[in-house]
Design an enzyme around this catalytic site. Structure first.
Site, PDB file in Angstrom:
ATOM      1  N   GLU A  40       0.828  -1.208   0.000  1.00  0.00           N
ATOM      2  CA  GLU A  40       0.000   0.000   0.000  1.00  0.00           C
ATOM      3  C   GLU A  40       0.867   1.264   0.000  1.00  0.00           C
ATOM      4  OE1 GLU A  40      -3.522   1.883   2.846  1.00  0.00           O
ATOM      5  OE2 GLU A  40      -1.868   0.775   3.767  1.00  0.00           O
ATOM      6  N   LYS A 111      -9.816   2.092  -1.866  1.00  0.00           N
ATOM      7  CA  LYS A 111      -9.940   1.553  -0.514  1.00  0.00           C
ATOM      8  C   LYS A 111     -11.234   2.018   0.139  1.00  0.00           C
ATOM      9  CE  LYS A 111      -7.176   1.427   3.777  1.00  0.00           C
ATOM     10  NZ  LYS A 111      -5.945   1.980   4.388  1.00  0.00           N
ATOM     11  N   CYS A 150      -5.106  -2.942   3.429  1.00  0.00           N
ATOM     12  CA  CYS A 150      -4.697  -2.614   4.797  1.00  0.00           C
ATOM     13  C   CYS A 150      -5.855  -2.666   5.798  1.00  0.00           C
ATOM     14  CB  CYS A 150      -3.994  -1.251   4.799  1.00  0.00           C
ATOM     15  SG  CYS A 150      -2.951  -0.976   6.261  1.00  0.00           S
TER      16      CYS A 150
END
Length: 269
Positions: A40, A111, A150
């Site tokens: 990421e 995300k 994440c």
């Protein structure tokens, strides 16, 4: 399927352009793999919030150009980690880029769960709104990647949605802090066990804006066994995956068939 996770270190003294070139070279070195994964926000650093606006780029910006060329040169499927995307309307997103072995951008994923509560990414980034899967094929192998990033790892309902959409491999690039590394390992194994899928979780090494990164990228099989785990420093983790293991696990222990959906919450008393 051979997968290589590039646990690149983010050094604040290295320029973003230099790190792009270095990451591209590392991708090219993985020629012979089927799938390569980067972490990421590796161009700028997941916690380098003050640099997000300056280093933000369009989806077809310099990271796209470098990674498209590297994927095509190595002839690999490349999950190029994520970038700080600046959308046409000026909004920022934490956006993952996935390239085919021909160097074509085939999917992006914004995300969904932004970390920081009332600061950092949670206030600087807009949230994605779509689950994204990527069908992979080549040399008789076919499977589907499910994309997460994440902090998404803490939200099991996202992964259930990906499995319902056909995912067999769950790919999670991250910039995960060392102080919560135990959660990283635990959650990666939990997502693998509950979804009976491979989990490929690729983290950064180094320190972002004073936040020490966990490293310890990890590959977990559908039974929850750790197939490989990196250390704390920059490292490339390469693992051969038996894709038939997903279906065998689901057939031998068919827990997914016992899911009960749509249950009503209890009444308030």
């Amino acid at each position: 399927m051979r997968a290589s996770l590039i646990q690149i270190a983010v050094d604040p003294h290295e320029s973003v352009d230099s790190r792009r070139r270095r990451a591209a070279a590392l991708v090219r070195e993985q020629a012979g793999a089927d799938l390569v994964v980067l972490p990421e926000l590796w161009p700028v650093g997941a916690f380098a919030f003050e640099a997000f606006a300056e280093e933000a780029e369009a989806v077809d910006g310099p990271t796209f150009e470098a990674m498209a060329k590297a994927a095509g040169d190595a002839e690999v499927w490349l999950h190029a980690g994520s970038i700080v995307e600046r959308d046409a309307d000026g909004a920022f997103y934490n956006t993952s880029l996935v390239f085919s072995p021909a160097g074509e951008l085939v999917r992006t994923y914004r995300k969904i769960h932004r970390f920081g509560f009332d600061r950092g990414e949670a206030t600087l980034m807009s949230a994605g709104e779509e689950l994204v899967t990527v069908p992979l094929s080549g040399e008789g192998r076919e499977t589907v990647l499910g994309l997460a990033t994440c902090y998404d790892l803490r939200f099991p309902e996202l992964f259930r949605g990906l499995v319902d959409a056909g995912a067999r491999l769950l790919v999670v690039p991250a910039g995960w802090p060392e102080r919560r590394r135990a959660h990283w390992t635990l959650l990666a194994q939990a997502r693998a066990v509950e979804n009976q899928s491979y989990v490929l979780a690729c983290a950064t090494a180094g320190t972002h804006a004073g936040v020490e990164q966990s490293g310890h990228s990890i590959v977990v099989d559908p039974w929850g066994e750790v197939l490989a785990e990196a250390g704390a420093d920059e490292e490339i983790l390469t693992v051969d995956l038996d894709l038939s293991r997903v279906e065998r696990t689901r057939e031998q222990f068919p827990a997914l068939k016992d899911r009960r959906l749509g249950l009503e919450p209890p009444p308030h008393r």
